[in-house]
Design a protein around this motif. Sequence first.
Motif, PDB file in Angstrom:
ATOM      1  N   VAL A  25       0.859  -1.192   0.000  1.00 17.70           N
ATOM      2  CA  VAL A  25       0.000   0.000   0.000  1.00 17.70           C
ATOM      3  C   VAL A  25       0.887   1.230   0.000  1.00 17.70           C
ATOM      4  N   ARG A  26       0.553   2.193  -0.838  1.00 17.88           N
ATOM      5  CA  ARG A  26       1.329   3.428  -0.923  1.00 17.88           C
ATOM      6  C   ARG A  26       0.806   4.437   0.093  1.00 17.88           C
ATOM      7  N   TYR A  27       1.751   5.122   0.763  1.00 19.17           N
ATOM      8  CA  TYR A  27       1.436   6.196   1.704  1.00 19.17           C
ATOM      9  C   TYR A  27       2.148   7.450   1.221  1.00 19.17           C
ATOM     10  N   ASN A  28       1.404   8.564   1.106  1.00 18.35           N
ATOM     11  CA  ASN A  28       1.953   9.838   0.639  1.00 18.35           C
ATOM     12  C   ASN A  28       2.145  10.789   1.817  1.00 18.35           C
ATOM     13  N   ARG A  29       3.221  11.573   1.756  1.00 17.02           N
ATOM     14  CA  ARG A  29       3.471  12.571   2.793  1.00 17.02           C
ATOM     15  C   ARG A  29       2.523  13.745   2.584  1.00 17.02           C
ATOM     16  N   LYS A  30       1.950  14.224   3.650  1.00 17.86           N
ATOM     17  CA  LYS A  30       1.018  15.344   3.606  1.00 17.86           C
ATOM     18  C   LYS A  30       1.464  16.368   4.648  1.00 17.86           C
ATOM     19  N   THR A  31       1.401  17.662   4.274  1.00 15.31           N
ATOM     20  CA  THR A  31       1.756  18.738   5.199  1.00 15.31           C
ATOM     21  C   THR A  31       0.499  19.192   5.928  1.00 15.31           C
ATOM     22  N   VAL A  32       0.607  19.287   7.243  1.00 17.05           N
ATOM     23  CA  VAL A  32      -0.520  19.703   8.076  1.00 17.05           C
ATOM     24  C   VAL A  32      -0.060  20.884   8.922  1.00 17.05           C
ATOM     25  N   THR A  33      -0.876  21.927   9.007  1.00 13.12           N
ATOM     26  CA  THR A  33      -0.569  23.076   9.857  1.00 13.12           C
ATOM     27  C   THR A  33      -1.491  23.032  11.058  1.00 13.12           C
ATOM     28  N   LYS A  34      -0.885  23.061  12.239  1.00 12.74           N
ATOM     29  CA  LYS A  34      -1.653  22.981  13.478  1.00 12.74           C
ATOM     30  C   LYS A  34      -1.068  23.997  14.453  1.00 12.74           C
ATOM     31  N   ASN A  35      -1.903  24.920  14.932  1.00 13.64           N
ATOM     32  CA  ASN A  35      -1.465  25.968  15.853  1.00 13.64           C
ATOM     33  C   ASN A  35      -0.276  26.755  15.305  1.00 13.64           C
ATOM     34  N   GLY A  36      -0.284  27.021  14.018  1.00 13.68           N
ATOM     35  CA  GLY A  36       0.760  27.810  13.395  1.00 13.68           C
ATOM     36  C   GLY A  36       2.061  27.060  13.119  1.00 13.68           C
ATOM     37  N   LYS A  37       2.105  25.760  13.426  1.00  7.93           N
ATOM     38  CA  LYS A  37       3.307  24.971  13.180  1.00  7.93           C
ATOM     39  C   LYS A  37       3.051  23.990  12.050  1.00  7.93           C
ATOM     40  N   LYS A  38       4.105  23.721  11.282  1.00 10.60           N
ATOM     41  CA  LYS A  38       3.993  22.815  10.150  1.00 10.60           C
ATOM     42  C   LYS A  38       4.433  21.409  10.578  1.00 10.60           C
ATOM     43  N   TYR A  39       3.584  20.429  10.263  1.00  7.39           N
ATOM     44  CA  TYR A  39       3.865  19.034  10.570  1.00  7.39           C
ATOM     45  C   TYR A  39       3.699  18.218   9.305  1.00  7.39           C
ATOM     46  N   TYR A  40       4.325  17.033   9.286  1.00  6.58           N
ATOM     47  CA  TYR A  40       4.141  16.089   8.194  1.00  6.58           C
ATOM     48  C   TYR A  40       3.454  14.849   8.747  1.00  6.58           C
ATOM     49  N   GLN A  41       2.651  14.252   7.900  1.00  8.50           N
ATOM     50  CA  GLN A  41       2.078  12.952   8.235  1.00  8.50           C
ATOM     51  C   GLN A  41       1.936  12.156   6.950  1.00  8.50           C
ATOM     52  N   PHE A  42       1.902  10.858   7.078  1.00  4.80           N
ATOM     53  CA  PHE A  42       1.720   9.996   5.921  1.00  4.80           C
ATOM     54  C   PHE A  42       0.297   9.479   5.923  1.00  4.80           C
ATOM     55  N   VAL A  43      -0.357   9.615   4.782  1.00  2.00           N
ATOM     56  CA  VAL A  43      -1.739   9.149   4.634  1.00  2.00           C
ATOM     57  C   VAL A  43      -1.794   8.117   3.534  1.00  2.00           C
ATOM     58  N   ARG A  44      -2.682   7.188   3.686  1.00  2.00           N
ATOM     59  CA  ARG A  44      -2.847   6.125   2.706  1.00  2.00           C
ATOM     60  C   ARG A  44      -3.327   6.710   1.396  1.00  2.00           C
ATOM     61  N   ALA A  45      -2.666   6.346   0.310  1.00  2.00           N
ATOM     62  CA  ALA A  45      -3.029   6.856  -1.011  1.00  2.00           C
ATOM     63  C   ALA A  45      -4.340   6.195  -1.464  1.00  2.00           C
ATOM     64  N   LYS A  46      -5.119   6.970  -2.185  1.00  2.00           N
ATOM     65  CA  LYS A  46      -6.393   6.447  -2.685  1.00  2.00           C
ATOM     66  C   LYS A  46      -6.113   5.446  -3.805  1.00  2.00           C
TER      67      LYS A  46
END
Length: 134
Positions: A111-132
């Motif tokens: 299964v492929r997982y893509n990196r996604k940028t998430v902004t929370k409380n003004g800070k930038k985070y990365y998370q991996f989400v399952r590709a469709k």
Amino acid sequence: MRKIILSFMVAGMIGFTTLAPVSAPAQSLQDIEGQIKRRQKHKNDWRNIAIGSGILGVLGLLNNDKTLTFVGAAGALYSLHRYEQDRKSQSSLNRARATYFSRTHFYRDGVRYNRKTVTKNGKKYYQFVRAKSR
């Protein structure tokens, strides 16, 4: 008598922390983050033991007690050595985490997982989400 009790206390402190279990290699991001937290705790423990042993060594110097001075100095030096090892180990874990997030995607169990940028409380985070699926 007091000298013997203090010597056993220092030896017990050093022996207890030396026998702590060793972590297994990290298999996922959660494992890496958990190991980083454990490494920080171990670093703090070794630092505190070094401080306590150093105080014990100074107490031995003030009381002209060569045994207490030697045990305190030896405990402090060993604890500082272990602190430095844990510091280096934590740095390598942080590099492994950075390598993990430098990828744009990875595959796990087909299964492929893509990196996604998430902004929370003004800070930038990365998370991996399952590709469709296509």
